[in-house]
Design a protein around this motif. Structure first.
Motif, PDB file in Angstrom:
ATOM      1  N   MET A   1      -3.626  -3.401  13.640  1.00  0.00           N
ATOM      2  CA  MET A   1      -2.976  -2.245  12.994  1.00  0.00           C
ATOM      3  C   MET A   1      -1.699  -1.903  13.747  1.00  0.00           C
ATOM      4  O   MET A   1      -1.701  -1.741  14.956  1.00  0.00           O
ATOM      5  N   THR A   2      -0.602  -1.814  13.030  1.00  0.00           N
ATOM      6  CA  THR A   2       0.675  -1.518  13.655  1.00  0.00           C
ATOM      7  C   THR A   2       0.825  -0.021  13.880  1.00  0.00           C
ATOM      8  O   THR A   2       0.048   0.787  13.380  1.00  0.00           O
ATOM      9  N   ASP A   3       1.889   0.345  14.606  1.00  0.00           N
ATOM     10  CA  ASP A   3       2.165   1.765  14.809  1.00  0.00           C
ATOM     11  C   ASP A   3       2.367   2.471  13.475  1.00  0.00           C
ATOM     12  O   ASP A   3       1.928   3.605  13.287  1.00  0.00           O
ATOM     13  N   ALA A   4       3.018   1.769  12.548  1.00  0.00           N
ATOM     14  CA  ALA A   4       3.253   2.378  11.229  1.00  0.00           C
ATOM     15  C   ALA A   4       1.939   2.708  10.541  1.00  0.00           C
ATOM     16  O   ALA A   4       1.796   3.740   9.898  1.00  0.00           O
ATOM     17  N   HIS A   5       0.942   1.844  10.705  1.00  0.00           N
ATOM     18  CA  HIS A   5      -0.332   2.097  10.042  1.00  0.00           C
ATOM     19  C   HIS A   5      -1.159   3.139  10.760  1.00  0.00           C
ATOM     20  O   HIS A   5      -1.942   3.853  10.143  1.00  0.00           O
ATOM     21  N   ASP A   6      -1.003   3.235  12.068  1.00  0.00           N
ATOM     22  CA  ASP A   6      -1.617   4.372  12.764  1.00  0.00           C
ATOM     23  C   ASP A   6      -1.084   5.663  12.165  1.00  0.00           C
ATOM     24  O   ASP A   6      -1.831   6.602  11.900  1.00  0.00           O
ATOM     25  N   THR A   7       0.233   5.699  11.942  1.00  0.00           N
ATOM     26  CA  THR A   7       0.841   6.894  11.381  1.00  0.00           C
ATOM     27  C   THR A   7       0.337   7.140   9.964  1.00  0.00           C
ATOM     28  O   THR A   7       0.017   8.260   9.580  1.00  0.00           O
ATOM     29  N   ALA A   8       0.266   6.064   9.174  1.00  0.00           N
ATOM     30  CA  ALA A   8      -0.185   6.222   7.788  1.00  0.00           C
ATOM     31  C   ALA A   8      -1.599   6.755   7.727  1.00  0.00           C
ATOM     32  O   ALA A   8      -1.945   7.562   6.871  1.00  0.00           O
ATOM     33  N   ALA A   9      -2.428   6.308   8.658  1.00  0.00           N
ATOM     34  CA  ALA A   9      -3.832   6.699   8.607  1.00  0.00           C
ATOM     35  C   ALA A   9      -4.069   8.087   9.172  1.00  0.00           C
ATOM     36  O   ALA A   9      -4.957   8.802   8.719  1.00  0.00           O
ATOM     37  N   ASP A  10      -3.282   8.475  10.150  1.00  0.00           N
ATOM     38  CA  ASP A  10      -3.616   9.676  10.903  1.00  0.00           C
ATOM     39  C   ASP A  10      -2.728  10.881  10.635  1.00  0.00           C
ATOM     40  O   ASP A  10      -3.143  12.011  10.835  1.00  0.00           O
ATOM     41  N   SER A  11      -1.473  10.668  10.226  1.00  0.00           N
ATOM     42  CA  SER A  11      -0.569  11.804  10.120  1.00  0.00           C
ATOM     43  C   SER A  11      -0.680  12.464   8.759  1.00  0.00           C
ATOM     44  O   SER A  11      -1.074  11.840   7.781  1.00  0.00           O
ATOM     45  N   MET A 159       8.678   6.637  -4.933  1.00  0.00           N
ATOM     46  CA  MET A 159       7.702   7.704  -4.785  1.00  0.00           C
ATOM     47  C   MET A 159       7.040   7.667  -3.406  1.00  0.00           C
ATOM     48  O   MET A 159       6.875   8.700  -2.751  1.00  0.00           O
ATOM     49  N   VAL A 160       6.645   6.471  -2.963  1.00  0.00           N
ATOM     50  CA  VAL A 160       6.009   6.364  -1.647  1.00  0.00           C
ATOM     51  C   VAL A 160       6.972   6.808  -0.551  1.00  0.00           C
ATOM     52  O   VAL A 160       6.585   7.496   0.402  1.00  0.00           O
ATOM     53  N   GLU A 161       8.241   6.454  -0.707  1.00  0.00           N
ATOM     54  CA  GLU A 161       9.218   6.840   0.318  1.00  0.00           C
ATOM     55  C   GLU A 161       9.477   8.340   0.307  1.00  0.00           C
ATOM     56  O   GLU A 161       9.475   8.990   1.361  1.00  0.00           O
ATOM     57  N   SER A 162       9.691   8.916  -0.884  1.00  0.00           N
ATOM     58  CA  SER A 162      10.057  10.329  -0.928  1.00  0.00           C
ATOM     59  C   SER A 162       8.878  11.249  -0.653  1.00  0.00           C
ATOM     60  O   SER A 162       9.020  12.302  -0.058  1.00  0.00           O
ATOM     61  N   VAL A 163       7.670  10.845  -1.060  1.00  0.00           N
ATOM     62  CA  VAL A 163       6.507  11.714  -0.909  1.00  0.00           C
ATOM     63  C   VAL A 163       5.789  11.486   0.419  1.00  0.00           C
ATOM     64  O   VAL A 163       5.403  12.437   1.097  1.00  0.00           O
ATOM     65  N   LEU A 164       5.629  10.215   0.792  1.00  0.00           N
ATOM     66  CA  LEU A 164       4.822   9.892   1.969  1.00  0.00           C
ATOM     67  C   LEU A 164       5.648   9.473   3.181  1.00  0.00           C
ATOM     68  O   LEU A 164       5.121   9.429   4.291  1.00  0.00           O
ATOM     69  N   GLY A 165       6.907   9.127   2.958  1.00  0.00           N
ATOM     70  CA  GLY A 165       7.763   8.781   4.084  1.00  0.00           C
ATOM     71  C   GLY A 165       7.646   7.346   4.559  1.00  0.00           C
ATOM     72  O   GLY A 165       7.967   7.049   5.711  1.00  0.00           O
ATOM     73  N   PHE A 166       7.197   6.439   3.685  1.00  0.00           N
ATOM     74  CA  PHE A 166       7.089   5.026   4.040  1.00  0.00           C
ATOM     75  C   PHE A 166       7.892   4.175   3.067  1.00  0.00           C
ATOM     76  O   PHE A 166       8.019   4.505   1.885  1.00  0.00           O
ATOM     77  N   VAL A 167       8.416   3.084   3.576  1.00  0.00           N
ATOM     78  CA  VAL A 167       9.213   2.168   2.763  1.00  0.00           C
ATOM     79  C   VAL A 167       8.379   0.942   2.432  1.00  0.00           C
ATOM     80  O   VAL A 167       7.900   0.246   3.330  1.00  0.00           O
ATOM     81  N   ALA A 190       1.545  -7.685  -2.218  1.00  0.00           N
ATOM     82  CA  ALA A 190       0.547  -7.235  -3.195  1.00  0.00           C
ATOM     83  C   ALA A 190      -0.445  -6.267  -2.574  1.00  0.00           C
ATOM     84  O   ALA A 190      -0.818  -5.254  -3.179  1.00  0.00           O
ATOM     85  N   ALA A 191      -0.889  -6.557  -1.347  1.00  0.00           N
ATOM     86  CA  ALA A 191      -1.839  -5.669  -0.673  1.00  0.00           C
ATOM     87  C   ALA A 191      -1.195  -4.319  -0.365  1.00  0.00           C
ATOM     88  O   ALA A 191      -1.839  -3.266  -0.475  1.00  0.00           O
ATOM     89  N   LEU A 192       0.080  -4.338   0.009  1.00  0.00           N
ATOM     90  CA  LEU A 192       0.760  -3.084   0.346  1.00  0.00           C
ATOM     91  C   LEU A 192       0.968  -2.207  -0.887  1.00  0.00           C
ATOM     92  O   LEU A 192       1.098  -0.984  -0.766  1.00  0.00           O
ATOM     93  N   ASP A 193       0.985  -2.815  -2.066  1.00  0.00           N
ATOM     94  CA  ASP A 193       1.178  -2.026  -3.282  1.00  0.00           C
ATOM     95  C   ASP A 193       0.037  -1.043  -3.532  1.00  0.00           C
ATOM     96  O   ASP A 193       0.222  -0.039  -4.221  1.00  0.00           O
ATOM     97  N   VAL A 194      -1.156  -1.342  -3.021  1.00  0.00           N
ATOM     98  CA  VAL A 194      -2.281  -0.418  -3.196  1.00  0.00           C
ATOM     99  C   VAL A 194      -2.637   0.302  -1.896  1.00  0.00           C
ATOM    100  O   VAL A 194      -3.554   1.119  -1.875  1.00  0.00           O
ATOM    101  N   GLU A 195      -1.899   0.017  -0.828  1.00  0.00           N
ATOM    102  CA  GLU A 195      -2.221   0.570   0.494  1.00  0.00           C
ATOM    103  C   GLU A 195      -2.208   2.091   0.510  1.00  0.00           C
ATOM    104  O   GLU A 195      -3.099   2.733   1.072  1.00  0.00           O
ATOM    105  N   LEU A 196      -1.194   2.678  -0.097  1.00  0.00           N
ATOM    106  CA  LEU A 196      -1.021   4.133  -0.027  1.00  0.00           C
ATOM    107  C   LEU A 196      -1.127   4.797  -1.400  1.00  0.00           C
ATOM    108  O   LEU A 196      -0.760   5.958  -1.553  1.00  0.00           O
TER     109      LEU A 196
END
Length: 429
Positions: A1-11, A159-167, A190-196
């Motif tokens: 899990m990358t730092d970005a995913h730590d952030t996605a999961a926890d913040s 939408m993911v960028e403006s609402v959740l802050g991820f690219v 493809a996996a990232l398309d359903v990630e968030l």
């Protein structure tokens, strides 16, 4: 899990940064974080019954909504079948399923019956999912939610960028998903398309609730989930690009014959019809009515790279159209149920034209007030039909009944009825 995913999961979700304009939210927006890897890595592609059985069990045991997406090979293959299905659910993780190797996913669909499916632009994916046995009973459409909430850009990445802050990386959206084996970068995308997607759903639900539109959205989602499959389009050849240039019935017959010949070849070869023969070439041949293969070869789209055998099959189609009797030729315009084109209203029925002008102005003003696109407030076709044939007695009850009869949802009826009551009372100048 990358730092970005730590952030996605926890913040917490960054809803204030991407809320619709003029919402009074914070104007401070942190730089978006690139989403580079799925948080559990790229799962193996499910391509046999044993793996599919394990996925079904895992997703049935999961909790909460399930994110669903499908990849097609538009522009490469005939039709709109799914070539990859992606799912993600809490407790189950992410699954990538090959519907070519596993063409019957009805058991998975049944396992998820009653679960809310989260899709982005659901009407695009539902037909190909239905073909493989996956039909939701409940859904949440994040694109439609964004429209109702007034977001100016409603693509998944935006939408993911403006609402959740991820690219999200979108570089593989138009690739040939029928390719086998699928390259790893495509599977990551493809996996990232359903990630968030479920995170996005939760944030949009809060925003819709804040705006007082959540019940409206639920009615829209229910309408999509309960809608029957669309009926086959009548005379699909009439949608050939450039048809406006074709005026004479004999020329229309050439378009029809070439289109139908192309469609049979494309279906047999399982390729996009545009790869067999372009629409521009079909229109060129219809306008020119070539007398022989030599004349056909001189037209744009039938150049030197086309073999003699191919040219002969296209010329044969032209010749079949030229041999038709007058009674066999198609009519210039497709008969369409409902009112005529609005541009003709002023001459045919000035009072109806005045009603339509008033209705359009009223709907536009209301849509702006509600901060949503006009077509999501009420379909333009519904407005035209009510204005062309208004109720005999114009009042709130009769207009509401007319709107409901054309399929408007209860929230639309409630919002639009007062506007149309006023518009239907407009008189021609």
């Amino acid at each position: 899990m990358t730092d970005a995913h730590d952030t996605a999961a926890d913040s917490p979700l960054r809803t204030t940064g991407g809320a619709p304009p003029d919402d009074g939210g914070s104007s401070a927006v942190e730089a978006p974080i690139p989403l580079l890897e799925p948080r559990e890595g790229i799962p193996p592609v499910v391509a046999d019954d044993a793996a599919l059985t394990r996925v079904i069990a895992a997703f049935e045991a999961g909790s909460g909504p399930v994110a669903v997406d499908a990849e097609r090979a538009s522009g490469y293959r005939y039709g709109q079948r799914a070539y990859l299905v992606q799912l993600r659910r809490a407790g189950a993780g992410t699954a990538l399923i090959d519907p070519v190797a596993c063409p019957d996913l009805s058991a998975l669909g049944e396992a998820l019956s009653g679960v809310e499916w989260v899709l982005h632009a659901a009407t695009q994916d539902l037909p190909c999912l239905r073909e493989i046995g996956m039909v939701p009973t409940r859904l949440f459409d994040t694109e439609l939610a964004g429209r109702l909430a007034g977001f100016p850009r409603v693509g998944l990445g935006a939408m993911v960028e403006s609402v959740l802050g991820f690219v999200l990386e979108k570089g593989h959206s138009a690739v040939d998903w029928s390719t086998r084996p699928l390259p790893e970068p495509w599977l990551r995308y493809a996996a990232l398309d359903v990630e968030l997607l479920v995170d996005l759903r939760d944030a949009l639900e809060k925003e819709l609730d804040r705006q007082g539109k959540l019940e409206w959205a639920r009615q829209e989602f229910d309408a999509i989930a309960s809608a029957p499959p669309p009926e086959p389009r009548k005379d699909p050849w009439r949608r050939t690009s450039g048809m406006h240039k074709v005026r004479r019935r004999r020329q229309l017959a050439v378009v029809r014959e070439l289109w139908q010949t192309r469609d049979r070849i494309a279906q047999r070869r399982d390729v996009s019809p545009g790869k067999v023969l372009g629409d521009a070439a079909i229109v060129e041949a219809a306008l020119a009515l070539p007398a022989n293969v030599h004349a056909l070869a001189a037209l744009n789209g039938f150049g030197h790279r086309m073999g003699k055998r191919q040219l002969e099959q296209w010329q044969a189609a032209v010749d079949r159209a030229k041999a038709l009797t007058e009674a066999q030729l198609p009519q210039p315009g497709q008969s369409v149920a409902g009112p005529p084109p609005p541009r003709a209203w002023a001459d045919k029925d000035p009072a109806a034209a005045a009603r339509l002008s008033a209705a359009r102005a009223g709907v536009s003003a209301l849509a702006e007030e509600l901060n949503m696109p006009q077509e999501n407030l009420i379909t333009p076709d519904t407005v035209r039909r009510v204005c062309w044939e208004p109720p005999a007695v114009v009042d709130a009850e009769s207009v509401a009944a007319a709107l409901a009869g054309y399929g408007a949802r209860a929230w639309q009826v409630e919002q639009v009825t007062p506007v149309l009551v006023t518009a239907l009372s407009a008189e021609a100048p």
